[in-house]
Structures are given as structure tokens and as C-alpha cells.
Design an enzyme around this catalytic site. Structure first.
Site, PDB file in Angstrom:
ATOM      1  N   HIS A 139      14.215 -14.048  -3.371  1.00 41.13           N
ATOM      2  CA  HIS A 139      14.113 -15.294  -2.590  1.00 41.13           C
ATOM      3  C   HIS A 139      15.217 -15.247  -1.532  1.00 41.13           C
ATOM      4  O   HIS A 139      16.246 -15.917  -1.633  1.00 41.13           O
ATOM      5  CB  HIS A 139      14.251 -16.511  -3.513  1.00 41.13           C
ATOM      6  CG  HIS A 139      13.725 -17.786  -2.905  1.00 41.13           C
ATOM      7  ND1 HIS A 139      12.749 -18.555  -3.501  1.00 41.13           N
ATOM      8  CD2 HIS A 139      14.028 -18.421  -1.756  1.00 41.13           C
ATOM      9  CE1 HIS A 139      12.483 -19.619  -2.755  1.00 41.13           C
ATOM     10  NE2 HIS A 139      13.251 -19.557  -1.680  1.00 41.13           N
ATOM     11  N   GLN A 168      20.365 -21.075  -3.846  1.00 42.84           N
ATOM     12  CA  GLN A 168      20.412 -22.439  -3.323  1.00 42.84           C
ATOM     13  C   GLN A 168      21.018 -23.449  -4.297  1.00 42.84           C
ATOM     14  O   GLN A 168      21.383 -24.549  -3.890  1.00 42.84           O
ATOM     15  CB  GLN A 168      18.998 -22.878  -2.907  1.00 42.84           C
ATOM     16  CG  GLN A 168      18.481 -22.093  -1.709  1.00 42.84           C
ATOM     17  CD  GLN A 168      17.066 -22.483  -1.322  1.00 42.84           C
ATOM     18  OE1 GLN A 168      16.109 -21.917  -1.814  1.00 42.84           O
ATOM     19  NE2 GLN A 168      16.926 -23.461  -0.445  1.00 42.84           N
ATOM     20  N   ASN A 224       9.369 -14.250  -2.368  1.00 43.95           N
ATOM     21  CA  ASN A 224       9.134 -15.553  -1.769  1.00 43.95           C
ATOM     22  C   ASN A 224       9.081 -15.377  -0.259  1.00 43.95           C
ATOM     23  O   ASN A 224      10.017 -14.838   0.343  1.00 43.95           O
ATOM     24  CB  ASN A 224      10.271 -16.527  -2.097  1.00 43.95           C
ATOM     25  CG  ASN A 224      10.040 -17.868  -1.430  1.00 43.95           C
ATOM     26  OD1 ASN A 224       9.115 -18.589  -1.811  1.00 43.95           O
ATOM     27  ND2 ASN A 224      10.821 -18.191  -0.414  1.00 43.95           N
ATOM     28  N   GLU A 225       7.998 -15.791   0.337  1.00 43.79           N
ATOM     29  CA  GLU A 225       7.862 -15.838   1.790  1.00 43.79           C
ATOM     30  C   GLU A 225       8.366 -14.573   2.484  1.00 43.79           C
ATOM     31  O   GLU A 225       9.325 -14.613   3.266  1.00 43.79           O
ATOM     32  CB  GLU A 225       8.594 -17.064   2.332  1.00 43.79           C
ATOM     33  CG  GLU A 225       8.099 -18.355   1.694  1.00 43.79           C
ATOM     34  CD  GLU A 225       8.660 -19.612   2.349  1.00 43.79           C
ATOM     35  OE1 GLU A 225       9.676 -19.523   3.038  1.00 43.79           O
ATOM     36  OE2 GLU A 225       8.037 -20.673   2.174  1.00 43.79           O
TER      37      GLU A 225
HETATM   38  C1  BGC Z   1      11.814 -21.815   1.081  1.00 42.25           C
HETATM   39  C2  BGC Z   1      12.948 -22.565   0.425  1.00 42.25           C
HETATM   40  C3  BGC Z   1      13.399 -23.709   1.286  1.00 42.25           C
HETATM   41  C4  BGC Z   1      12.220 -24.615   1.531  1.00 42.25           C
HETATM   42  C5  BGC Z   1      12.509 -25.886   2.294  1.00 42.25           C
HETATM   43  C6  BGC Z   1      10.795 -22.710   1.740  1.00 42.25           C
HETATM   44  O1  BGC Z   1      10.272 -22.100   2.851  1.00 42.25           O
HETATM   45  O2  BGC Z   1      11.192 -20.968   0.151  1.00 42.25           O
HETATM   46  O3  BGC Z   1      13.973 -21.673   0.129  1.00 42.25           O
HETATM   47  O4  BGC Z   1      14.464 -24.407   0.723  1.00 42.25           O
HETATM   48  O5  BGC Z   1      11.251 -23.893   2.249  1.00 42.25           O
HETATM   49  O6  BGC Z   1      12.845 -25.634   3.608  1.00 42.25           O
END
Ligand code: BGC
Length: 451
Positions: free
Chosen positions: A129, A34, A173-174
Site C-alpha cells: 500500500h 497511515q 493497492n492502487e
Molecule cells: C488510498 C488511501 C487513501 C484514500 C483516501 C485511497 O486512494 O488507497 O491510502 O487514504 O484513497 O484518499
């Protein structure tokens, strides 16, 4: 003279006094793809270069040029008084072809973490991520039975190269966003939309986490124990879901059933698997799965594979039963928007109810897109107040990482959402500290032991 005094005052107000890392971890987060720019060996690069996918056709050739400007960005993090910065390393840079771990890129990330440490900032390193090397995608990505092994090899290369400078790790991540967007909705690479594939991917992610966790723990230095959290975590995307109808009504009861499915899928099934080694699928019949899905998988290697839990919390949704939707539910943004600070404490409490291991919690992301910076300070303050409420009633929360340190590439939405404490002028790449960041600095300075 007045100007000089005023300037000195501003400098002072951003003086670097880091909160004690043994008490509470105050920080900000971002991910490699990002911000870095130029990650041309990744699946996301290919995705974003297909016309029509990303708003306004925006791509990450340059992004924030963080790859070349990380020192400048970390100097700002230092001025803000952050004692932790959560970053991610790019798998596609590090392993551009299968089994080749590029020493130049590993050195780059070594410079990155060393620069943070030289500033008194503890690096928190996320391995995954959302993005992958192109070759991994072409080899079947997370549908392949080989994927956990491949991920563990990448983890080993990173952990070895960064030893002993990293004490806090995040494997994924998520993971549920990766599954939902990548394999159920097809809105992220690899663009697949198939429930059964999603279930398989879930299992592989759990196994990949377990294999990587083992390696990462072996490469966490003994000094890590002095920190408020150390070792291996995962960052779960946890939203607050409320029923769209009054729970006293039949419609409200139906909404609650839908919420149970969503919560199971988005957070609790993974959290349980990573503690117990049992991945239990308990999905009642929904449009995507006519017969439902009940299955108990043995993922013994994942038992007790977490040292702490990361909670990414952004918003609240109202949930309504909707048989026309794959999951049998519809998400509704509440009137006035999804921002719901009280949810911070609510989500911490419900996370705790799903802990069988004694794991401390860190808010691994919380943030707002606010280009005008009119709401950000209030947003952070209200979420921290809610967090304080949870802590004062016994919750073991050890950190808060604002998303994001700088503005960045917001996946399919491109560059327009502005989450940064630091504004990026994408024409000049100039960094400007937003007023809310100064507010955050002062809050941290006044609350070194937590909110
Ligand atoms: C993610 C990020 C994203 C952020 C804002 C999160 O769910 O980990 O990558 O930029 O949300 O939307």
C-alpha cells in the site's frame, strides 16, 4: 435508572452480530503506514521528513499508534459488527534489510490477524500500500528488473508466517496511483517524473503481482472457500470519468478520446493483463509521448492471477482535452464536488465489461473526508443504494469496505482529512466512534446478505 437503561440501549445498539462471511463481506479498511506510527525504515518516512512535502510538516512518528493499540481498534471494529477488516502489512518493518525477515515483526502481524479472528473478523491482508523499505527504494525500486522477485520473497515470508490465518489477500493497492504519483508526477516517492519509466514500472508491477499471487494461493487454506471471496485480489483505483462537453459535439468527442486513454491507463490495461497475460499498451500520441505508445508485452505468468477484483471508488471527474498537460487531458472537479454515488453502480458495471475471467467484485474502498461527520452516513447510504442497484441487475458484488476504520495520515495532505468511522484525537490518541459508524453498524445488522 433511566441513565442505565439508556446506556444499555447504546451498548445494545453496538452489539456484535457479525454478518455471515459466506454471503457478504462488510468491513472497513486502512493501511499500515497511515496508522501504525514509527515506520522509520521506509521510503515514505524519508519523504515526509523533507520540509515542505507534507502539509503542516506532519509526519508519522506516532500517527494513530495503531501498532501498539491494534486491539483497541479491533474491539471497535467488532462493536461495529464488521465481519472483515482490510489492513496492510509494512514491508519495511518485515524486511528492514534485503533478505532479512524480522521474526518479531512477522509475529506482530500474526498477533494482529489472530486478534481479528478471535473477534470473529476475517482479516484481509494487503501486501503493498504505497510504501517500501528504504533499501528497496535505493536499489532502484520498481524500475529494477529484480523487483518482482524481491516482492515475491516478501510475499512468501508473510504468507508463511500468517498461514493458515489469512484467506483473503490483496497484492497491490492502487498500482496505478503508485505509478502516477511515484513515477509520472513525482508526487510520491521516489519522486520520478518520466513516462517511459512509468511504463517499465507498470510491467514490473504486473510481474510482481503474478509472482506474489502464486505464493499467496499456495498459502491460502482450503477453508477459505467458505468465504464470499477468497484468494488473491488487487485493489484498483477506479474513478468515474465523464466528458466535460456534450458528447454530441466535436469537443465532447475529443473528451471521450481522452477518457479512453485515462481509463486504459488507470484500470483496464492492468485488469486485462492479470486475466489474459497480455499487457497491451495502446496510447495515442499525447504530449508526454509524442509518438504514442503501442506495445504488446507477454506477461504470461500473470494470466488468471486474480480470484476477485477490488474496486476503490471515491469520485467522478469531468475530463477535457488539454494539449498542455502530459496526458493530454485536464481533470475538472464537477460543480458541487466529486461525490457521485451513482458512480458506484456505473463503475461496477464498467469493471464487469472488462472481465474475461469470471471474477467476483468487492468494493475495496469507498469513503469521504468529513471531520464534522455531517455527510458520512448519507454518503455511505447513497453509494450502497447504487451498489444494490447494480447487484439487483446481476452484478456479482460480494463485499464493501469503507475507507477508513479510523482517521489517519492522508499522505501528502497530512492528518487534516478525516476519513474515519472512528475519530482520532491526535493529542491524546483517544478513539471516539462517530455517529455515522453507528449508522453503518445498524445498516449492516439489517442487511447481512448485502446492501
Ligand atoms: C488510498 C488511501 C487513501 C484514500 C483516501 C485511497 O486512494 O488507497 O491510502 O487514504 O484513497 O484518499
Amino acid at each position: 435508572m433511566r441513565t442505565i437503561i439508556l446506556l444499555a440501549g447504546i451498548m445494545m445498539s453496538l452489539s456484535t452480530v457479525h454478518a455471515d462471511t459466506s454471503r457478504f463481506l462488510w468491513g472497513a479498511a486502512f493501511s499500515s503506514h497511515q496508522v501504525e506510527g514509527g515506520n522509520d525504515k521506509s521510503d515514505w518516512w524519508d519523504w515526509e521528513h523533507v520540509p515542505g512535502r507534507i502539509e503542516r510538516g506532519e509526519t508519522t512518528e506516532v500517527a494513530c499508534d495503531h501498532y501498539n493499540r491494534f486491539r483497541e481498534d479491533f474491539a471497535l471494529a467488532q462493536q461495529l459488527g464488521l465481519n472483515t477488516v482490510r489492513l496492510s502489512v509494512s514491508w519495511s518493518r518485515i524486511e528492514p534489510s534485503p533478505g532479512f525477515f524480522d521474526p518479531r515483526e512477522l509475529n506482530h502481524y500474526r498477533d494482529v490477524v489472530m486478534d481479528l479472528r478471535a473477534r470473529g473478523i476475517e482479516p484481509v491482508v494487503t501486501l503493498h500500500h504505497f510504501t517500501h523499505p528504504r533499501w528497496f527504494h535505493e536499489a532502484g525500486g520498481w524500475t529494477s528488473a529484480e523487483s518482482p522477485k524481491l516482492f515475491a520473497a516478501f510475499a512468501e515470508a508473510v504468507a508463511t508466517a500468517l498461514y493458515p490465518h489469512v484467506s483473503i489477500w490483496i497484492t497491490f493497492n492502487e498500482p496505478m496511483v503508485q505509478i502516477t504519483e511515484g513515477y509520472l508526477k513525482g508526487a510520491y516517492p521516489p519522486g520520478i517524473s518520466d513516462f517511459k519509466t512509468g511504463v517499465k514500472v507498470f510491467e514490473n508491477l504486473v510481474r510482481a503481482h503474478a509472482a506474489a499471487a502464486k505464493v499467496l494461493r499456495e498459502h491460502t487454506p482450503p477453508s477459505a472457500k467458505a468465504l464470499a471471496v477468497h484468494g488473491v485480489g488487487i485493489a484498483l483505483n477506479l474513478n468515474v470519468f465523464h466528458p466535460a462537453h456534450d458528447p454530441a459535439t466535436e469537443a465532447g468527442q475529443e473528451d471521450l478520446k481522452g477518457i479512453a486513454v485515462l481509463e486504459h491507463l488507470s484500470g483496464w490495461a492492468a485488469l486485462e493483463a492479470l486475466q489474459t497475460g497480455h499487457l497491451a499498451w495502446d496510447i495515442p500520441p499525447i504530449p508526454a509521448l509524442k509518438k504514442g505508445h503501442r506495445e504488446a508485452l507477454d506477461v504470461a505468468e500473470a494470466a488468471h492471477s486474480l480470484d476477485w477484483v477490488g474496486v476503490n471508488y471515491y469520485s467522478r471527474y469531468l475530463i477535457e482535452r488539454d494539449p498542455s498537460n502530459d496526458l493530454g487531458v485536464r481533470w475538472i472537479e464537477p460543480p458541487g464536488g466529486g461525490t457521485y454515488p451513482e458512480g458506484m453502480g456505473e463503475i461496477v458495471k464498467s469493471t464487469e465489461r472488462h472481465l474475461s475471467d469470471r471474477l467476483p467484485i468487492v468494493v475495496s474502498e469507498n469513503g469521504i473526508a468529513d471531520a464534522l461527520d455531517a455527510q458520512r452516513a448519507g454518503f455511505i447510504q447513497r453509494h450502497l443504494e447504487s451498489l444494490r442497484g447494480a447487484i439487483s441487475t446481476g452484478s456479482d458484488v460480494r463485499g464493501y469496505w469503507y475507507w477508513s476504520l479510523t482517521d489517519n495520515f492522508e499522505w501528502n495532505s497530512g492528518y487534516s482529512p478525516r476519513f474515519g468511522l472512528v475519530e482520532i484525537d491526535y493529542a491524546t490518541l483517544k478513539r471516539t466512534v462517530r455517529p455515522s459508524a453507528r449508522w453503518y453498524h445498524d445498516f449492516i445488522a439489517n442487511h447481512p446478505e448485502g446492501p
